[in-house]
Write an enzyme that holds these catalytic residues in place. Structure first.
Site, PDB file in Angstrom:
ATOM      1  N   SER A 146     -39.924  28.391  55.104  1.00 51.71           N
ATOM      2  CA  SER A 146     -39.516  29.716  54.654  1.00 51.71           C
ATOM      3  C   SER A 146     -40.639  30.699  54.918  1.00 51.71           C
ATOM      4  CB  SER A 146     -39.209  29.682  53.152  1.00 51.71           C
ATOM      5  OG  SER A 146     -39.019  30.979  52.623  1.00 51.71           O
ATOM      6  N   TYR A 159     -40.481  27.749  44.388  1.00 49.64           N
ATOM      7  CA  TYR A 159     -39.973  27.821  45.753  1.00 49.64           C
ATOM      8  C   TYR A 159     -41.120  27.802  46.763  1.00 49.64           C
ATOM      9  CZ  TYR A 159     -36.966  29.338  49.612  1.00 49.64           C
ATOM     10  OH  TYR A 159     -36.279  29.413  50.795  1.00 49.64           O
TER      11      TYR A 159
END
Length: 287
Positions: A146, A159
């Site tokens: 990401s 995350y």
């Protein structure tokens, strides 16, 4: 390494029911790959698999409903895939979940859920499927990290931790597996338009008044077409690229982090706030 050959090989894609995973599956089938598609959403996965079969009748499409947060289920999934497909061409660890909230606002169990899906599940699949990948000359691994595997913004402790961990493992494997002829691509998408915003969880201690704003801001950042992201990823696989940044929203923060390794988040936060204000729907004008 020689370019990756898609045709006549089997590819495993997690998180395949929507977003980047769905578009990757369509792209792989169009390039001649048989598919093993994995997702926890049975209804979406079945519909997507059937659409793929209809569009590509010559391809074999296997759909498996699995919750990647369940460690035993992931091991069972990998064991089954390896038994049915002792020679794999491609594994794409695409599935991911998000959790909003500062570190002190999320429960340990919530943090561990994100790590289980985003890091532990890909690690287990790679570990158990590695013999099937090394048995197929010229195979390849793709791990979808990401933008938050490049930078670590506030409110994304779980995350970012999971995506940095996946990035680190991918970079180790890129060196270790080269001698086996297995390529590894790490992907860092920016704001790709997927369902992750609507499916994201919010930490139990996040104030109720902050939840809607957090979700709205997160969703506003997701604008890049998933089909375009999938094409870039598959091109990177073909070319055996080690790292891919998707969209300007990943490339600019990555550059800032390199130029300003300590203070880049102050600049990125201001840019994010300005972008969110610009894309927010305007309030209706009363008459």
């Amino acid at each position: 390494m020689t370019p990756y050959r898609f045709a006549g090989r089997t590819a495993v894609v997690t998180g395949a029911a929507s977003g980047i995973g769905e578009q990757l599956a369509h792209g792989l089938a169009a390039r001649g790959s048989d598919l093993v598609l994995v997702d926890r959403d049975a209804m979406r996965l079945d519909a997507m698999a059937e659409a793929t079969r209809s569009a590509h009748p010559a391809r074999t499409v296997e759909a498996l409903v699995v919750d990647l947060a369940d460690r035993d289920a992931v091991v069972e999934l990998a064991t089954g895939i390896r038994e049915r497909h002792p020679r794999l061409g491609l594994l794409v660890n695409n599935a991911g979940v998000a959790l909003g909230g500062r570190f002190d606002q999320v429960a340990v169990e919530e943090f561990e859920w994100v790590m289980a899906v985003n890091f532990t599940a890909p690690m287990l699949l790679m570990h158990h499927l590695l013999p099937a990948l090394t048995a197929e000359p010229g195979s390849h691994l793709v791990n979808i990290s990401s933008l938050f595997g490049l930078i670590a913004p506030p409110g994304q402790s779980a995350y970012s931790s999971s995506k940095f961990a996946l990035r680190g493992l991918s970079e180790v494997l890129r060196s270790e597996l080269r001698e086996n002829g297995v390529g590894v691509t790490t992907v860092h998408p920016g704001g790709v338009r997927t369902r992750i915003a609507e499916s994201a969880r919010i930490g139990t201690a996040v104030p109720t008044d902050d939840v809607e704003q957090h979700q709205r801001t997160f969703a506003a950042m997701l604008t890049y077409p998933p089909e375009k992201a999938a094409e870039e990823i598959l091109d990177a696989v073909r070319r055996r690229r080690g790292r891919v940044l998707i969209a300007t929203s990943a490339k600019i923060p990555d550059l800032l982090a390199r130029l300003m390794p300590v203070s880049h988040m102050r600049v990125i936060n201001r840019l994010t706030a300005a972008t969110a204000r610009r894309v927010q729907p305007k309030a209706p004008v009363s008459k």
